[in-house]
Design an enzyme around this catalytic site. Sequence first.
Site, PDB file in Angstrom:
ATOM      1  N   ARG A   1       1.819 -15.411  25.898  1.00 14.42           N
ATOM      2  CA  ARG A   1       1.556 -14.441  25.294  1.00 14.42           C
ATOM      3  C   ARG A   1      -0.372 -14.541  25.676  1.00 14.42           C
ATOM      4  O   ARG A   1      -0.621 -14.799  24.526  1.00 14.42           O
ATOM      5  CB  ARG A   1       2.711 -13.865  24.763  1.00 14.42           C
TER       6      ARG A   1
ATOM      7  N   LYS B   1       0.330 -13.094  17.893  1.00 14.63           N
ATOM      8  CA  LYS B   1       1.095 -14.337  16.923  1.00 14.63           C
ATOM      9  C   LYS B   1      -0.046 -14.052  15.640  1.00 14.63           C
ATOM     10  O   LYS B   1      -1.265 -14.392  16.087  1.00 14.63           O
ATOM     11  CB  LYS B   1       1.377 -15.905  17.346  1.00 14.63           C
TER      12      LYS B   1
ATOM     13  N   TYR C   1       0.520  -9.037  15.013  1.00 15.63           N
ATOM     14  CA  TYR C   1       2.191  -9.961  14.275  1.00 15.63           C
ATOM     15  C   TYR C   1       1.580 -10.752  12.921  1.00 15.63           C
ATOM     16  O   TYR C   1       0.640 -11.304  13.052  1.00 15.63           O
ATOM     17  CB  TYR C   1       3.371 -10.576  14.565  1.00 15.63           C
TER      18      TYR C   1
ATOM     19  N   HIS D   1       3.565 -11.540   9.225  1.00 13.50           N
ATOM     20  CA  HIS D   1       4.758 -12.599   8.877  1.00 13.50           C
ATOM     21  C   HIS D   1       4.292 -12.968   7.614  1.00 13.50           C
ATOM     22  O   HIS D   1       4.132 -14.831   7.049  1.00 13.50           O
ATOM     23  CB  HIS D   1       5.711 -13.158   9.932  1.00 13.50           C
TER      24      HIS D   1
ATOM     25  N   GLU E   1       4.788  -5.918  12.141  1.00 18.18           N
ATOM     26  CA  GLU E   1       6.181  -5.551  11.861  1.00 18.18           C
ATOM     27  C   GLU E   1       6.583  -5.432  11.242  1.00 18.18           C
ATOM     28  O   GLU E   1       7.483  -4.699  10.659  1.00 18.18           O
ATOM     29  CB  GLU E   1       6.681  -7.521  11.950  1.00 18.18           C
TER      30      GLU E   1
ATOM     31  N   ASP F   1      10.635 -16.322  11.487  1.00 17.54           N
ATOM     32  CA  ASP F   1       9.438 -15.932  11.132  1.00 17.54           C
ATOM     33  C   ASP F   1       8.669 -15.355  10.084  1.00 17.54           C
ATOM     34  O   ASP F   1       7.989 -15.013   9.397  1.00 17.54           O
ATOM     35  CB  ASP F   1       8.877 -14.500  12.665  1.00 17.54           C
TER      36      ASP F   1
END
Length: 373
Positions: A15, A75, A94, A96, A118, A270
């Site tokens: 991605r 990510k 993101y 996490h 998120e 995640d």
Amino acid sequence: MRIGVPREIKVHEYRVGLTPQSVAELSGLGHEVWVQSQAGAAIGFSDEDYLAAGAHIAADGAAVFAAAELIVKVKEPLAEERARLRPEQTLFTYLHLAPDRPQTDELLASGAICIAYETVTDALGRLPLLAPMSEVAGRMSIQAGAHCLESAQGGRGVLLGGVPGVAPGKVVILGGGVVGSHALAMAVGLGAEVCVLDKSVDALRRLDGQFGNRISTLYSTRTAVAEQVQAADLVIGGVLIPGAAAPKLIGAELVSRMKRGAVLVDVAIDQGGCAETSRPTTHAEPTYVVDGVVHYCVANMPGAVARTSTLALNNATLPFVIALAGKGTRRALEEDPHLRNGLNVARGALTYASVAEAHGLTYRPADDVLTLL
């Protein structure tokens, strides 16, 4: 503003933070966008596409981080990327953080402003930047689980939809949110026997109204989870507490009582996973076996369908990128409480309560930190 888009370096992550269409929008607004060479090549976005959209092409990731004020990724930054962050930069991706102490510590040490996709919210309290990837992961979970159930993959050799004269496989879905509802749609479409568990009666009513007698719904209790997991051929872990570590609904002892060759797809990985036996895997080595149960715990599941995922994610993130670039980080956060909910780390302060609780660290409200930006 100078915006940087590095190529993702997580294993089999294809991605990209911004598509050429998104770059064209930002360039048209007067922003300078630096994209690492070949950042989107694996999903059909060439350097020429980015140049035509108005981007500058950087030779490597280091050049992108050196040039940019705002870093837009997909990510969480890996160690070598975290080392490149500077106090004057904003990272939008993101994160996490709840199950990841090393990343948390290094982002705090960087002094950068780190906004997590998120935990950004909307007016209804939903998670609009997590939702597109949860939709993808939910649908993929059934696809991946069905494959893992094949005998050659170590599974029970069960076809989820069955055939005439043979019962279908049993799918148990823990959580009736975005992941669970999309997994449910795929499982029902394959003709599986499906049961979904959730602590929200409203969520169960919604799913019952949508699927009727094609599914069964149960209020989630320890007893109900144990009974259903033991009976399942495929278990989907789709539970979520925004920003916090996932609750451990499946203990190691329960795993030991599951059917041999059953499959657990832990989409919650995640955030640490919802089973005690879960640990992150990659697309290169997606599964492992514990007590005869196949565990699929890929931490970037949507990366397997990277083009679809990138387009869906950009639809959600672009308005926030435009706001951050156009207003500057501080003003954008001050004016939008939903974007401010995404602020996890800023100038060495931890600004998300669930992450602070997970690691036993000091929490500072985002509102208190804005004056430092």
